[in-house]
Design a protein around this motif. Structure first.
Motif, PDB file in Angstrom:
ATOM      1  N   ARG B  43       0.813  -1.219   0.000  1.00  0.00           N
ATOM      2  CA  ARG B  43       0.000   0.000   0.000  1.00  0.00           C
ATOM      3  C   ARG B  43       0.843   1.264   0.000  1.00  0.00           C
ATOM      4  O   ARG B  43       0.454   2.272  -0.576  1.00  0.00           O
ATOM      5  CB  ARG B  43      -0.986  -0.002   1.171  1.00  0.00           C
ATOM      6  N   TYR B  44       2.016   1.218   0.645  1.00  0.00           N
ATOM      7  CA  TYR B  44       2.878   2.406   0.599  1.00  0.00           C
ATOM      8  C   TYR B  44       3.344   2.666  -0.828  1.00  0.00           C
ATOM      9  O   TYR B  44       3.301   3.791  -1.319  1.00  0.00           O
ATOM     10  CB  TYR B  44       4.086   2.230   1.518  1.00  0.00           C
ATOM     11  N   GLU B  45       3.774   1.584  -1.470  1.00  0.00           N
ATOM     12  CA  GLU B  45       4.261   1.698  -2.846  1.00  0.00           C
ATOM     13  C   GLU B  45       3.182   2.296  -3.755  1.00  0.00           C
ATOM     14  O   GLU B  45       3.452   3.174  -4.570  1.00  0.00           O
ATOM     15  CB  GLU B  45       4.634   0.294  -3.336  1.00  0.00           C
ATOM     16  N   LEU B  47       0.527   4.111  -2.842  1.00  0.00           N
ATOM     17  CA  LEU B  47       0.218   5.491  -2.473  1.00  0.00           C
ATOM     18  C   LEU B  47       1.300   6.438  -2.983  1.00  0.00           C
ATOM     19  O   LEU B  47       1.004   7.536  -3.468  1.00  0.00           O
ATOM     20  CB  LEU B  47       0.059   5.606  -0.952  1.00  0.00           C
ATOM     21  N   LEU B  48       2.561   5.993  -2.916  1.00  0.00           N
ATOM     22  CA  LEU B  48       3.652   6.831  -3.427  1.00  0.00           C
ATOM     23  C   LEU B  48       3.567   6.959  -4.947  1.00  0.00           C
ATOM     24  O   LEU B  48       3.763   8.047  -5.504  1.00  0.00           O
ATOM     25  CB  LEU B  48       5.004   6.243  -3.004  1.00  0.00           C
ATOM     26  N   HIS B  51       0.967   9.401  -5.592  1.00  0.00           N
ATOM     27  CA  HIS B  51       1.442  10.752  -5.276  1.00  0.00           C
ATOM     28  C   HIS B  51       2.316  11.301  -6.396  1.00  0.00           C
ATOM     29  O   HIS B  51       2.269  12.492  -6.705  1.00  0.00           O
ATOM     30  CB  HIS B  51       2.217  10.726  -3.963  1.00  0.00           C
ATOM     31  N   ARG B  52       3.108  10.420  -7.008  1.00  0.00           N
ATOM     32  CA  ARG B  52       4.020  10.873  -8.067  1.00  0.00           C
ATOM     33  C   ARG B  52       3.325  11.020  -9.410  1.00  0.00           C
ATOM     34  O   ARG B  52       3.900  11.567 -10.346  1.00  0.00           O
ATOM     35  CB  ARG B  52       5.187   9.891  -8.181  1.00  0.00           C
ATOM     36  N   VAL B  59      -5.973  10.200  -5.566  1.00  0.00           N
ATOM     37  CA  VAL B  59      -6.551   9.338  -4.529  1.00  0.00           C
ATOM     38  C   VAL B  59      -7.678  10.079  -3.814  1.00  0.00           C
ATOM     39  O   VAL B  59      -7.443  11.057  -3.115  1.00  0.00           O
ATOM     40  CB  VAL B  59      -5.474   8.909  -3.512  1.00  0.00           C
ATOM     41  N   LEU B  60      -8.901   9.604  -4.002  1.00  0.00           N
ATOM     42  CA  LEU B  60     -10.050  10.219  -3.336  1.00  0.00           C
ATOM     43  C   LEU B  60     -10.268   9.636  -1.954  1.00  0.00           C
ATOM     44  O   LEU B  60     -10.752  10.311  -1.052  1.00  0.00           O
ATOM     45  CB  LEU B  60     -11.318  10.027  -4.175  1.00  0.00           C
ATOM     46  N   VAL B  62      -9.046   5.999   0.771  1.00  0.00           N
ATOM     47  CA  VAL B  62      -8.336   4.736   0.999  1.00  0.00           C
ATOM     48  C   VAL B  62      -9.006   4.036   2.162  1.00  0.00           C
ATOM     49  O   VAL B  62      -9.390   4.682   3.141  1.00  0.00           O
ATOM     50  CB  VAL B  62      -6.859   4.979   1.385  1.00  0.00           C
ATOM     51  N   PHE B 110      -8.052   1.336  -2.691  1.00  0.00           N
ATOM     52  CA  PHE B 110      -7.857   2.737  -3.068  1.00  0.00           C
ATOM     53  C   PHE B 110      -8.959   3.129  -4.050  1.00  0.00           C
ATOM     54  O   PHE B 110      -9.235   2.391  -4.996  1.00  0.00           O
ATOM     55  CB  PHE B 110      -6.506   2.928  -3.769  1.00  0.00           C
ATOM     56  N   ALA B 151      10.240   2.728  -6.424  1.00  0.00           N
ATOM     57  CA  ALA B 151      11.167   1.597  -6.404  1.00  0.00           C
ATOM     58  C   ALA B 151      10.494   0.335  -6.939  1.00  0.00           C
ATOM     59  O   ALA B 151      11.111  -0.456  -7.643  1.00  0.00           O
ATOM     60  CB  ALA B 151      11.683   1.369  -4.987  1.00  0.00           C
TER      61      ALA B 151
END
Lengths: 259, 259
Positions: B43-45, B47-48, B51-52, B59-60, B62, B110, B151
Motif C-alpha cells: 500500500r505504501y508503494e 500510495l507513493l 502521489h508521483r 486518490v479520493l 483509501v 484505493f 522503487a
C-alpha cells in the motif's frame, strides 16, 4: 557574505561544518524543505497523513529506507541541515547539530515544502518580510485546528506568521497562492485567537516578530505539522529538522510556481 | 428508467444484483471512482506511485486493510461495482461480477478519481460526449508515456478519449480543468500517434467511438493507470474495477470542482 547568494551545496557545507542558524533568506531562488524521517513501518501512515493534509504537508520528495539523500537533495540529510530534533515515544528528546549516530537503517526521510521558498517572491512583489528584516527565525504556532487524521496519526495544524501591511494583504495572498507545493496562500488572515493562538509574542517555535500599527498577521500552514503529529501520536522514533532550520534542496523556487 | 436519476445507493443495489454495465451517465451529479485494491504490504508503494502521478491517480479515498467500505463509499466494494478484474503475479486472470471470494483480509482498497465525474459539466457547457450518445463504454488506450516510477511500481499512462468538435476544444479543456481530482484537463489534444496510440478504432479497454469530420480527439489521464502498473510490475495480487465499470461514491461531482 550574503548568505542569499550561496548555492545549496555551499550552504549545506557550512551547516555540515557546524553553523546552526535559521535558513530564511539563505540561497535565494532555491527551494527549502522540512524534514521528517520515520521508521519504514510508519511510512505509509505518514504518506497518507500528508495526502490528507496537503496544504500543511506537501510532499516534495521521499527517500528509500536508510537513505540520506534523495533525488532533490544531493547532500547528506544526517549532517547538512543546520539543526535537528530527535523524537522518542512521542517526546522531543534532543536538539542536535547532526544525527549521524541516530539515522537508523529503517528510517524513511520525507521532504515537505516550506514557505521560506516563496519569500523571494513576496519581496519581489513589495511585501516586506519582518523576520528577514530582523534576521530572526519565523514565528510558528500550534493552532487548535485539527488535521485530517489517519488510523495512526493525528494532531494540530502548525502555522507560520508574517505581519503584512493591510494594503498588501491581497498581494501576499495572491503571490503565495502561486506556490501550492510550499504551502500556498495563507490558511488564516487576522485574529490569532480564531485559530487558538493566545499570544503572538510567544510562538511555539522560532522567534516573535513585531506586528506594527496597520499590519495584519497572516498565517500559513507550516511543515512542522508532521512533528506535531509525531508528538500527538506518541510515535516511537522520528527525526525532524529544528523548526526554521531547513533542508536546502537542489530545486529552484520557480519549479514550484504555478500560474 | 433513466439511470442518470438513480442515487448511488440505488445504482449499487442494481450492480449487486448482477447488472454488468459501464457506468458513464449513471447517477448524474455524483462522483465515480476507479478501484485498485492491493495487499497491505504494497500500500505504501501504491500510495507513493499515486502521489508521483497525481493526474492519472488522484486518490479520493483509501480503506483500512480488509475493509470493503470507506468514508466515501457506503456500500460493499466486493459486490457493488458492476464488474471486477482479478490480477495474480502481474496477469489479469479473471473478470468477475463480484469478488467476495477474493477479498483478502490484507487488501487495502484505493478509490481513484474518474473522468466520468465531469461529463455532466461537459454536457452542461454544450460539449457532446460521444460514448454517452452511443450508450457504450468510453474508449481507453495504453500510451507510450511512462509514469513516474517508484522503487517497486512503474508502467505506462492510460488515457480515455473523447472526440470534441474543434470549436469546443477550448471549452472542454477549461471545463474539465476545474476538476483536478478526477483527472482535470486533457493530457493530450490531437494526434494519437504522438502518445503511442496506433489505432483509435482499437482501444485497449472499452469501446471505440466515431471521430467525425471537424472533431479532435482529446485524451484524459485515466484511473486504469494503476492496473497497468500492476501488470508491468508483476504485482502478486490485486483487484481492480473492470475498466469503465466504476464505483459510484457518496460524494457530489461538485465536491471536486475548483475555481
Amino acid at each position: 557574505m550574503d548568505v542569499g547568494e550561496l548555492t545549496p551545496a555551499q550552504a549545506r557545507e557550512r551547516f555540515r561544518g557546524g553553523v546552526r542558524t535559521p535558513t530564511a533568506g539563505w540561497c535565494r531562488g532555491w527551494t527549502q524543505a522540512n524534514l521528517i524521517a520515520v521508521p519504514k513501518r510508519l511510512r505509509y501512515e505518514l504518506l497518507l497523513f500528508a495526502h490528507r493534509n496537503p496544504q500543511a504537508c506537501p510532499v516534495l520528495d521521499v527517500g528509500e529506507p536508510g537513505a540520506w539523500s534523495t533525488a532533490l537533495f544531493d547532500g547528506d540529510l544526517r549532517t547538512d541541515l543546520p539543526g535537528y530534533r530527535l523524537y522518542r515515544d512521542g517526546r522531543a528528546v534532543a536538539d542536535l547539530d547532526d544525527v549521524v549516530a541516530h539515522w537508523r537503517d529503517d528510517l524513511v526521510p520525507f521532504l515537505i515544502g516550506c514557505s521560506f521558498t516563496f519569500e523571494r517572491a513576496l519581496l519581489a512583489a513589495g511585501v516586506p518580510v519582518r523576520h528577514l528584516e530582523a534576521g530572526t527565525n519565523v514565528p510558528m504556532y500550534v493552532t487548535n485546528v485539527p488535521c485530517e487524521a489517519t488510523a495512526g496519526l493525528s494532531g494540530p495544524l502548525v502555522v507560520s506568521m508574517r505581519p503584512v501591511p493591510e494594503e498588501l494583504v491581497k498581494t501576499a495572498v495572491e503571490v503565495s497562492g502561486h506556490y501550492p507545493m510550499v504551502h500556498g496562500a495563507p490558511v488564516h488572515v487576522g485574529d490569532p485567537a480564531a485559530i487558538g493562538i493566545r499570544d503572538l509574542a510567544r510562538p511555539d517555535h522560532g522567534d516573535p516578530v513585531e506586528v506594527r500599527q496597520g499590519e495584519v498577521p497572516l498565517f500559513w500552514a507550516c511543515g512542522v505539522t508532521p512533528q506535531a503529529a509525531v508528538l500527538a501520536g506518541g510515535v516511537e522514533y522520528a527525526i525532524g529538522h529544528l523548526p526554521g532550520h531547513m533542508a536546502v534542496l537542489d530545486a529552484r523556487d520557480d519549479d514550484y510556481r504555478v500560474d
